[in-house]
Design a protein around this motif. Structure first.
Motif, PDB file in Angstrom:
ATOM      1  N   ARG A  19       0.827  -1.214   0.000  1.00 37.71           N
ATOM      2  CA  ARG A  19       0.000   0.000   0.000  1.00 37.71           C
ATOM      3  C   ARG A  19       0.859   1.260   0.000  1.00 37.71           C
ATOM      4  NH1 ARG A  19      -3.096  -3.130   3.605  1.00 37.71           N
ATOM      5  NH2 ARG A  19      -2.063  -2.115   5.384  1.00 37.71           N
ATOM      6  N   ALA A  20       1.904   1.261   0.822  1.00 40.32           N
ATOM      7  CA  ALA A  20       2.779   2.430   0.868  1.00 40.32           C
ATOM      8  C   ALA A  20       3.516   2.601  -0.453  1.00 40.32           C
ATOM      9  CB  ALA A  20       3.767   2.294   2.023  1.00 40.32           C
ATOM     10  N   GLY A  21       3.971   1.487  -1.027  1.00 37.98           N
ATOM     11  CA  GLY A  21       4.659   1.567  -2.305  1.00 37.98           C
ATOM     12  C   GLY A  21       3.765   2.125  -3.401  1.00 37.98           C
ATOM     13  N   GLU A  22       2.521   1.686  -3.421  1.00 38.62           N
ATOM     14  CA  GLU A  22       1.572   2.203  -4.410  1.00 38.62           C
ATOM     15  C   GLU A  22       1.319   3.692  -4.204  1.00 38.62           C
ATOM     16  OE1 GLU A  22      -1.669  -0.438  -3.749  1.00 38.62           O
ATOM     17  OE2 GLU A  22      -0.884  -2.008  -5.088  1.00 38.62           O
ATOM     18  N   ALA A  23       1.258   4.123  -2.942  1.00 36.47           N
ATOM     19  CA  ALA A  23       1.065   5.548  -2.654  1.00 36.47           C
ATOM     20  C   ALA A  23       2.260   6.366  -3.130  1.00 36.47           C
ATOM     21  CB  ALA A  23       0.853   5.751  -1.158  1.00 36.47           C
ATOM     22  N   LEU A  24       3.455   5.817  -2.988  1.00 34.89           N
ATOM     23  CA  LEU A  24       4.657   6.517  -3.440  1.00 34.89           C
ATOM     24  C   LEU A  24       4.730   6.574  -4.961  1.00 34.89           C
ATOM     25  CD1 LEU A  24       7.069   5.030  -0.776  1.00 34.89           C
ATOM     26  CD2 LEU A  24       6.335   7.417  -0.944  1.00 34.89           C
ATOM     27  N   LEU A  25       4.240   5.541  -5.625  1.00 26.81           N
ATOM     28  CA  LEU A  25       4.120   5.611  -7.081  1.00 26.81           C
ATOM     29  C   LEU A  25       3.157   6.726  -7.482  1.00 26.81           C
ATOM     30  CD1 LEU A  25       3.902   1.828  -8.128  1.00 26.81           C
ATOM     31  CD2 LEU A  25       5.850   3.371  -8.459  1.00 26.81           C
ATOM     32  N   GLU A  26       2.068   6.856  -6.732  1.00 24.58           N
ATOM     33  CA  GLU A  26       1.098   7.916  -7.021  1.00 24.58           C
ATOM     34  C   GLU A  26       1.711   9.296  -6.821  1.00 24.58           C
ATOM     35  OE1 GLU A  26      -2.070   7.855  -8.230  1.00 24.58           O
ATOM     36  OE2 GLU A  26      -1.610   5.739  -8.646  1.00 24.58           O
ATOM     37  N   LEU A  27       2.679   9.402  -5.916  1.00 21.30           N
ATOM     38  CA  LEU A  27       3.350  10.681  -5.673  1.00 21.30           C
ATOM     39  C   LEU A  27       4.377  11.011  -6.748  1.00 21.30           C
ATOM     40  CD1 LEU A  27       3.832  10.539  -1.793  1.00 21.30           C
ATOM     41  CD2 LEU A  27       2.341  12.091  -3.068  1.00 21.30           C
ATOM     42  N   GLY A  28       4.616  10.071  -7.666  1.00 18.41           N
ATOM     43  CA  GLY A  28       5.452  10.393  -8.813  1.00 18.41           C
ATOM     44  C   GLY A  28       6.678   9.541  -9.036  1.00 18.41           C
ATOM     45  N   ALA A  29       7.042   8.688  -8.082  1.00 19.21           N
ATOM     46  CA  ALA A  29       8.188   7.804  -8.308  1.00 19.21           C
ATOM     47  C   ALA A  29       7.880   6.837  -9.445  1.00 19.21           C
ATOM     48  CB  ALA A  29       8.526   7.030  -7.039  1.00 19.21           C
ATOM     49  N   ARG A  30       8.859   6.565 -10.286  1.00 17.70           N
ATOM     50  CA  ARG A  30       8.637   5.633 -11.398  1.00 17.70           C
ATOM     51  C   ARG A  30       8.749   4.182 -10.953  1.00 17.70           C
ATOM     52  NH1 ARG A  30      11.526   9.736 -13.683  1.00 17.70           N
ATOM     53  NH2 ARG A  30      13.481   8.618 -14.080  1.00 17.70           N
ATOM     54  N   ALA A  31       9.478   3.952  -9.868  1.00 12.13           N
ATOM     55  CA  ALA A  31       9.568   2.619  -9.268  1.00 12.13           C
ATOM     56  C   ALA A  31       9.902   2.800  -7.792  1.00 12.13           C
ATOM     57  CB  ALA A  31      10.640   1.772  -9.955  1.00 12.13           C
ATOM     58  N   VAL A  32       9.459   1.850  -6.977  1.00 13.81           N
ATOM     59  CA  VAL A  32       9.696   1.912  -5.529  1.00 13.81           C
ATOM     60  C   VAL A  32      10.172   0.544  -5.047  1.00 13.81           C
ATOM     61  CG1 VAL A  32       8.701   2.345  -3.260  1.00 13.81           C
ATOM     62  CG2 VAL A  32       7.881   3.650  -5.233  1.00 13.81           C
ATOM     63  N   LEU A  33      11.300   0.540  -4.342  1.00 16.67           N
ATOM     64  CA  LEU A  33      11.779  -0.679  -3.683  1.00 16.67           C
ATOM     65  C   LEU A  33      11.484  -0.526  -2.199  1.00 16.67           C
ATOM     66  CD1 LEU A  33      13.232  -3.388  -3.711  1.00 16.67           C
ATOM     67  CD2 LEU A  33      15.403  -2.149  -3.492  1.00 16.67           C
ATOM     68  N   MET A  34      10.406  -1.188  -1.755  1.00 19.56           N
ATOM     69  CA  MET A  34       9.997  -1.131  -0.354  1.00 19.56           C
ATOM     70  C   MET A  34      10.817  -2.148   0.432  1.00 19.56           C
ATOM     71  SD  MET A  34       7.656   1.137   0.325  1.00 19.56           S
ATOM     72  CE  MET A  34       7.295   0.425   1.920  1.00 19.56           C
ATOM     73  N   LYS A  35      11.743  -1.656   1.252  1.00 20.98           N
ATOM     74  CA  LYS A  35      12.625  -2.546   1.997  1.00 20.98           C
ATOM     75  C   LYS A  35      11.916  -3.094   3.227  1.00 20.98           C
ATOM     76  CE  LYS A  35      15.638   0.744   2.201  1.00 20.98           C
ATOM     77  NZ  LYS A  35      16.838   1.610   2.367  1.00 20.98           N
ATOM     78  N   GLY A  36      12.154  -4.365   3.516  1.00 13.25           N
ATOM     79  CA  GLY A  36      11.414  -5.033   4.581  1.00 13.25           C
ATOM     80  C   GLY A  36      12.201  -5.341   5.833  1.00 13.25           C
ATOM     81  N   GLY A  37      13.414  -4.806   5.956  1.00 20.38           N
ATOM     82  CA  GLY A  37      14.231  -5.135   7.119  1.00 20.38           C
ATOM     83  C   GLY A  37      13.621  -4.721   8.443  1.00 20.38           C
TER      84      GLY A  37
END
Length: 265
Positions: free
Chosen positions: A159-177
């Motif tokens: 969900r956060a990654g999709e929101a960041l795509l909506e903010l304009g990023a062309r790709a998002v690597l959501m780190k899970g550490g």
């Protein structure tokens, strides 16, 4: 293109050598790229934490970047610690002078807990850096700060990654550490075309200083060499996982990775 990719890194210096510009240079070199730098701040730190931060003048930051871009050029850009609203604004302007794709690591807090981004600058990162990111690489707390969403599991990462795509990023690597998922760690690469899961065992170690810087720079190195995004991220992810496994155990706190393992393999 498989030649030596040029990466301009715009980030802070880590005197302990485990994160920041020092980790960036090591990672880019290990992954087959050529690293150039524009330093945004000098930190006083070691594995036990950050004890002081000295931001560099904006004109000096820009002059470093311009000197590199006007002569050597860049096939990819990577941003790390920016610190202040004014630095974010100046770095965004530097990115606009280059056609090279930018990997944006929205660095906010050091491993030991010291803030590396002013609270007032989070909005500037959201409005200025995210739309300029060919790849954004937030951890869970950073994604939460940028989106206002809770990131506690894979669905939260998505969900956060999709929101960041909506903010304009062309790709998002959501780190899970930072996501408590038991024995495994899952990173999630999202683009407008779909998603890719990167999953591995959680390594029981305190040698995790600079993992975010290292991963983002390794991704930038792959992108600079012309690799497809998914391949660049997968190779960077595998490189960092092995660098954690081979960590040399230096220092008394959160130790550095073994950035150079590929050069000796």
């Amino acid at each position: 293109m498989t030649s030596l990719g040029r990466v301009l890194i715009i980030a802070g210096s880590d005197s302990g050598g485990g994160a920041g510009i020092q980790a960036d240079i090591k990672a880019v070199t290990a992954m087959g790229g050529f690293a150039a730098t524009a330093i945004t701040a000098i930190t006083v730190q070691n594995t036990l934490g950050v004890s002081d931060v000295f931001p560099l003048p904006l004109d000096l930051i820009e002059a470093q970047g311009r000197a590199v871009l006007d002569d050597i050029g860049a096939d990819a850009l990577k941003t790390g610690m920016l610190g202040t609203v004014e630095t974010v604004e100046r770095v965004a302007a530097i990115l606009d002078t280059s056609d090279a794709p930018a990997v944006v690591d929205p660095v906010m807090i050091a491993k030991g807990g010291h803030p590396l981004l002013a609270e007032a600058a989070v909005g500037a990162v959201r409005s200025l850096m995210i739309p300029r990111a060919a790849l954004l690489t937030p951890n869970a707390p950073e994604a939460e700060a940028l989106t206002g969403l809770t990131v506690a599991d894979l669905d939260g990462q998505r969900r956060a990654g999709e929101a960041l795509l909506e903010l304009g990023a062309r790709a998002v690597l959501m780190k899970g550490g930072h996501v408590e998922t038991g024995a495994t760690v899952t990173d999630l690469l999202l683009t407008r075309d779909g998603e890719t899961l990167l999953e591995g065992e959680r390594i029981d170690t305190t040698s995790t200083h600079g993992t975010g810087c290292t991963l983002a720079s390794a991704c930038a190195a792959g992108i600079s060499r012309g690799l497809p995004l998914e391949q660049a991220v997968a190779e960077a992810w595998a490189y960092v996982a092995e660098a954690i496994r081979r960590a040399p155990g230096l220092g008394q706190g959160h130790g550095p990775l073994d950035h150079g393992w590929r050069l000796r393999a």
